[in-house]
Design a protein around this motif. Structure first.
Motif, PDB file in Angstrom:
ATOM      1  N   TYR A 479       7.467   3.098  -3.948  1.00  0.00           N
ATOM      2  CA  TYR A 479       6.251   2.600  -4.592  1.00  0.00           C
ATOM      3  C   TYR A 479       5.305   1.957  -3.571  1.00  0.00           C
ATOM      4  CZ  TYR A 479       7.814   3.643  -9.313  1.00  0.00           C
ATOM      5  OH  TYR A 479       8.186   4.291 -10.462  1.00  0.00           O
ATOM      6  N   SER A 480       5.847   1.364  -2.511  1.00  0.00           N
ATOM      7  CA  SER A 480       4.990   0.799  -1.458  1.00  0.00           C
ATOM      8  C   SER A 480       4.215   1.889  -0.740  1.00  0.00           C
ATOM      9  CB  SER A 480       5.838   0.023  -0.451  1.00  0.00           C
ATOM     10  OG  SER A 480       6.331  -1.158  -1.012  1.00  0.00           O
ATOM     11  N   GLY A 490      -9.075   3.451  -0.695  1.00  0.00           N
ATOM     12  CA  GLY A 490     -10.013   2.516  -1.299  1.00  0.00           C
ATOM     13  C   GLY A 490      -9.774   2.308  -2.777  1.00  0.00           C
ATOM     14  N   GLN A 491      -8.700   2.831  -3.288  1.00  0.00           N
ATOM     15  CA  GLN A 491      -8.384   2.690  -4.720  1.00  0.00           C
ATOM     16  C   GLN A 491      -7.417   1.511  -4.890  1.00  0.00           C
ATOM     17  OE1 GLN A 491      -7.354   6.465  -6.615  1.00  0.00           O
ATOM     18  NE2 GLN A 491      -8.501   7.598  -5.041  1.00  0.00           N
ATOM     19  N   VAL A 492      -7.970   0.317  -4.729  1.00  0.00           N
ATOM     20  CA  VAL A 492      -7.155  -0.890  -4.733  1.00  0.00           C
ATOM     21  C   VAL A 492      -6.479  -1.112  -6.082  1.00  0.00           C
ATOM     22  CG1 VAL A 492      -7.200  -3.406  -4.454  1.00  0.00           C
ATOM     23  CG2 VAL A 492      -8.606  -1.947  -2.975  1.00  0.00           C
ATOM     24  N   SER A 493      -7.217  -0.862  -7.144  1.00  0.00           N
ATOM     25  CA  SER A 493      -6.659  -1.064  -8.492  1.00  0.00           C
ATOM     26  C   SER A 493      -5.439  -0.184  -8.716  1.00  0.00           C
ATOM     27  CB  SER A 493      -7.737  -0.773  -9.542  1.00  0.00           C
ATOM     28  OG  SER A 493      -7.200  -0.882 -10.839  1.00  0.00           O
ATOM     29  N   PHE A 498       0.639   0.615  -8.792  1.00  0.00           N
ATOM     30  CA  PHE A 498       1.897   1.165  -8.263  1.00  0.00           C
ATOM     31  C   PHE A 498       2.853   0.043  -7.874  1.00  0.00           C
ATOM     32  CE2 PHE A 498       0.054   5.294  -8.295  1.00  0.00           C
ATOM     33  CZ  PHE A 498       1.106   6.192  -8.191  1.00  0.00           C
ATOM     34  N   LEU A 499       2.303  -1.007  -7.252  1.00  0.00           N
ATOM     35  CA  LEU A 499       3.160  -2.128  -6.859  1.00  0.00           C
ATOM     36  C   LEU A 499       3.733  -2.834  -8.078  1.00  0.00           C
ATOM     37  CD1 LEU A 499       0.976  -3.594  -3.962  1.00  0.00           C
ATOM     38  CD2 LEU A 499       3.129  -2.337  -3.741  1.00  0.00           C
ATOM     39  N   LEU A 512       7.741  -4.934  -1.974  1.00  0.00           N
ATOM     40  CA  LEU A 512       6.760  -4.826  -3.047  1.00  0.00           C
ATOM     41  C   LEU A 512       6.056  -6.166  -3.262  1.00  0.00           C
ATOM     42  CD1 LEU A 512       8.729  -2.657  -5.656  1.00  0.00           C
ATOM     43  CD2 LEU A 512       6.766  -1.940  -4.268  1.00  0.00           C
ATOM     44  N   ILE A 513       6.821  -7.250  -3.232  1.00  0.00           N
ATOM     45  CA  ILE A 513       6.237  -8.580  -3.444  1.00  0.00           C
ATOM     46  C   ILE A 513       5.260  -8.917  -2.310  1.00  0.00           C
ATOM     47  CG2 ILE A 513       6.762 -11.052  -3.506  1.00  0.00           C
ATOM     48  CD1 ILE A 513       9.401 -10.323  -4.904  1.00  0.00           C
ATOM     49  N   THR A 514       5.644  -8.597  -1.092  1.00  0.00           N
ATOM     50  CA  THR A 514       4.806  -8.893   0.066  1.00  0.00           C
ATOM     51  C   THR A 514       3.492  -8.139   0.010  1.00  0.00           C
ATOM     52  OG1 THR A 514       6.764  -9.332   1.429  1.00  0.00           O
ATOM     53  CG2 THR A 514       4.690  -8.876   2.586  1.00  0.00           C
ATOM     54  N   ARG A 515       3.551  -6.839  -0.305  1.00  0.00           N
ATOM     55  CA  ARG A 515       2.325  -6.025  -0.363  1.00  0.00           C
ATOM     56  C   ARG A 515       1.430  -6.473  -1.514  1.00  0.00           C
ATOM     57  NH1 ARG A 515       2.028  -2.144   3.250  1.00  0.00           N
ATOM     58  NH2 ARG A 515       3.936  -1.274   4.160  1.00  0.00           N
TER      59      ARG A 515
END
Length: 520
Positions: A479-480, A490-493, A498-499, A512-515
C-alpha cells in the motif's frame, strides 16, 4: 482369529445352505492355485459347465499320471458295466448287495482315515468319503436311484431312497472321522450368536454339542457327487492344516468352495484365511492377496475398518520401518485390484496417498508429495490433517516458482477444484498473500490496472475472512508503494486513501503510519 485342530474328514460334508452371495463372490476362478495341469484343465472345464465328476474327484491327487487316471477310469466303468449286466436279473435288494460286495472286493482293499479318491486306483486304500463316491459313481452309471446322507457322526449311501431305502455302509458309523476341537465348536457358535443367527436364550439354554450339531451339520442332509468332489478338497485342506501348511490348506478350501459354496465352507475359509494371514509375517504380495480375500467375508464378521487397519500396519512396516516404497506400491496394487466395494477402495486409497505423501514431505520432496495429497482431498475433502499437509507442501513448492502469476493460477485452480479449502484460513492466507504480492509488483512496474485488480481481490478476501493471518510488512510495503505512485502523480487524496486502507488491514504498520504523517 480362531484355530482348529483335527477337523472332521468323513463327516465334514458340504452343507447345501448357500450364502446370499453369488458362488464366486468369496472365491474366484482366476485366483485359484493348481498343482497339476490335469487339475487346471478339470476346473477349466467345470467353469465352462463341462462337469466331469470322476476327474474332479481325481484332481486333487498327485499319485497318478494322466494316463493312469484314464486307465483307472476305463477299468472302473468297464467293471461296473459287467457287474451291472451280471446282476440285472436279480431282485432289487439282492442286486444292490451283489454290486456292493463286488465293488468292495474289486477296488477297496484297506480302510485308511487320511485318504484321497485316487488312492482307490493306486493301492486300494479308501475312507468313507472316497468309498461313498465310488459307489455313487457306479450307481450313476447303472442308473440306480441313490442319495448320499450326512449326519453329525456319519455319512452313508441310500439306494432307492424313495421306496426300498437300502442303506449302504462304507465304514462303521462310529469310525472314520476326526472330531472337532471344543475350542472350534465354541468359537463357531459364538460367531453365530454375534451374528444373531442363534438367539441369546438358545445359546444359554443348550449345551455346546447339541447346538453345534444343529447349526454346523444341520439335520440329516442330502449331498451330491459334486459336493463329494468338493469334500475331497476340504479333506485335503484339513490334512495340510494338521501339518501346519496353512497357505496350502487355504488354496484347497477355495477349490472346495468353488464346488459347493456353502456357509460351512465359507466359515472354514474365513478361519483358515485369517490363520494364514496372521501367521505370515512378511508383508509381501501373498500377504496382500490374503488381505484382499479376507475383505470379502463381511457376512462372517470382517468389517472394512479391520481391512484398513491391517493395511495401515503394512504401510507402517513397509514404508516407514523398512523404507521399501516400491514393495509398498506393489502391495497396494495387489490388495485393491480385486476389491469391488467402492468405500473400502476409497478408504485404502486415502491411506496409501496420505502416507506416501507424508513420507515424501518428510523427505522435503514437496513437489512429489503434492499429487498424493491432492488425491486425499478428493477422497476426504474435509480431513484437516490432509488439508494441512497439502497446504504445507503447496507453500514449499512456491519457493521454486519464478512467477507469482503462476502461483495465483495454481491457487485459483485449487480453489475451484476443492471448495472445502475455502473454510481453511491457511489456504485463504496463501491466496491473499499471492494477490498482495501481485498488487505490489504491478504498481512497482507501473501496471496500475493489474495492480488494482489484485488489490481488489486481496481486499475482498481479507474482508470475507478477517481473521486470516497476513504478513503486515508486506501489506505496508504494497500500500505504501501504491501511495507513493499517486503522490508523485500529484494525486495526494488518492495517496492518502491507499495509506488509510492499508492501515485498515495492518493498523500498526510503521511504514504506513510514517508515510501518512508525512503527507499530512
Amino acid at each position: 482369529m480362531n484355530k482348529f485342530n483335527r477337523l472332521t474328514l468323513c463327516l465334514m460334508m458340504l452343507s447345501s445352505t448357500l450364502l446370499a452371495q453369488a458362488p464366486d463372490s468369496l472365491v474366484r476362478f482366476n485366483e485359484l492355485t493348481f498343482y497339476s495341469e490335469f487339475e487346471r484343465e478339470t476346473f477349466k472345464r467345470f467353469q465352462h459347465k463341462d462337469v466331469d465328476i470322476f476327474a474332479l474327484l481325481m484332481s486333487n491327487g498327485s499319485l497318478l499320471s494322466d494316463v493312469k487316471i484314464k486307465e483307472g477310469r476305463d477299468r472302473f466303468y468297464d467293471h461296473v458295466t459287467i457287474v451291472g449286466r451280471e446282476t440285472a436279473e436279480k431282485k432289487t435288494g439282492k442286486r444292490i448287495k451283489a454290486i456292493y460286495d463286488n465293488l468292495h472286493s474289486k477296488f477297496l482293499m484297506k480302510y485308511e482315515l487320511k485318504n484321497r479318491f485316487e488312492e482307490i486306483f493306486y493301492n486300494g486304500y479308501y475312507n468313507c468319503v472316497s468309498a461313498t463316491a465310488l459307489y455313487a459313481l457306479a450307481f450313476e452309471r447303472l442308473q440306480i436311484p441313490y442319495s448320499i446322507k450326512e449326519e453329525p457322526t456319519h455319512v452313508y449311501l441310500v439306494a432307492y431312497p424313495q421306496d426300498e431305502r437300502i442303506v449302504l455302509e462304507t465304514t462303521s458309523p462310529l469310525a472314520g472321522y476326526y472330531t472337532l476341537s471344543d475350542e472350534f465348536k465354541q468359537n463357531y457358535l459364538q460367531k453365530l450368536k454375534d451374528q444373531k443367527l442363534i438367539s441369546a436364550q438358545e445359546y444359554a439354554m443348550q449345551d455346546v454339542k447339541t447346538l453345534f450339531d444343529k447349526y454346523y451339520f444341520g439335520q440329516n442332509t442330502e449331498v451330491n457327487l459334486q459336493q463329494l468332489a468338493g469334500l475331497q478338497y476340504l479333506n485335503d485342506a484339513l490334512y495340510k492344516t494338521e501339518d501346519k501348511k496353512h497357505e496350502e490348506a487355504f488354496t484347497q478350501l477355495e477349490k472346495a468352495y468353488i464346488l459347493n459354496p456353502s456357509q460351512r465352507i465359507a466359515q472354514l475359509l474365513y478361519y483358515t484365511g485369517a490363520q494364514t494371514f496372521e501367521s505370515r509375517k512378511e508383508k509381501d504380495s501373498t500377504h496382500a492377496v490374503l488381505l484382499s480375500k479376507l475383505s470379502r467375508y463381511t457376512d462372517l464378521g470382517v468389517d472394512q475398518e479391520m481391512i484398513v487397519g491391517e493395511f495401515a500396519r503394512a504401510t507402517q512396516d513397509l514404508l516407514f520401518v523398512k523404507g521399501k516404497r516400491d514393495q509398498y506400491e506393489q502391495y497396494y496394487r495387489i490388495l485393491t485390484r480385486s476389491i469391488t466395494h467402492q468405500k473400502l477402495k476409497d478408504d485404502l486409497a486415502y491411506v496409501y496417498n496420505y502416507e506416501t505423501g507424508r513420507l515424501l514431505y518428510s523427505q522435503a520432496k514437496c513437489k512429489d508429495a503434492l499429487p498424493y495429497f491432492e488425491k486425499t482431498l478428493f477422497l476426504k475433502p474435509n480431513n484437516l490433517e490432509a488439508q494441512g499437509l497439502f497446504l504445507a507442501s503447496l507453500a514449499q513448492t512456491f519457493n521454486s516458482k519464478n512467477s507469482n502469476q503462476e502461483i495465483i493460477k495454481q491457487l485459483d485452480d485449487y480453489n475451484a477444484k476443492f471448495s472445502n479449502l475455502q473454510a481453511n484460513n491457511h489456504f485463504n492466507a496463501l491466496r491473499a498473500m499471492a494477490y498482495l504480492v501481485q498488487f505490489n509488483m504491478s504498481y512497482t512496474t507501473n501496471k496500475i490496472a493489474e495492480g488494482d485488480k489484485y488489490k481488489t481481490l486481496f481486499e475482498s478476501l481479507a474482508t470475507q475472512y478477517p481473521d486470516i493471518s497476513i504478513n503486515t510488512e508486506l501489506i505496508g510495503q504494497s500500500y505504501s508503494n501504491a501511495a507513493v505512485y499517486y503522490y508523485r502523480k500529484g494525486q495526494v487524496s488518492k495517496a492518502k486513501q491507499f495509506l488509510s486502507t492499508g492501515l485498515k488491514y495492518a493498523p500498526n504498520n510503521y511504514e504506513l503510519i510514517t508515510r501518512q504523517r508525512m503527507i499530512k
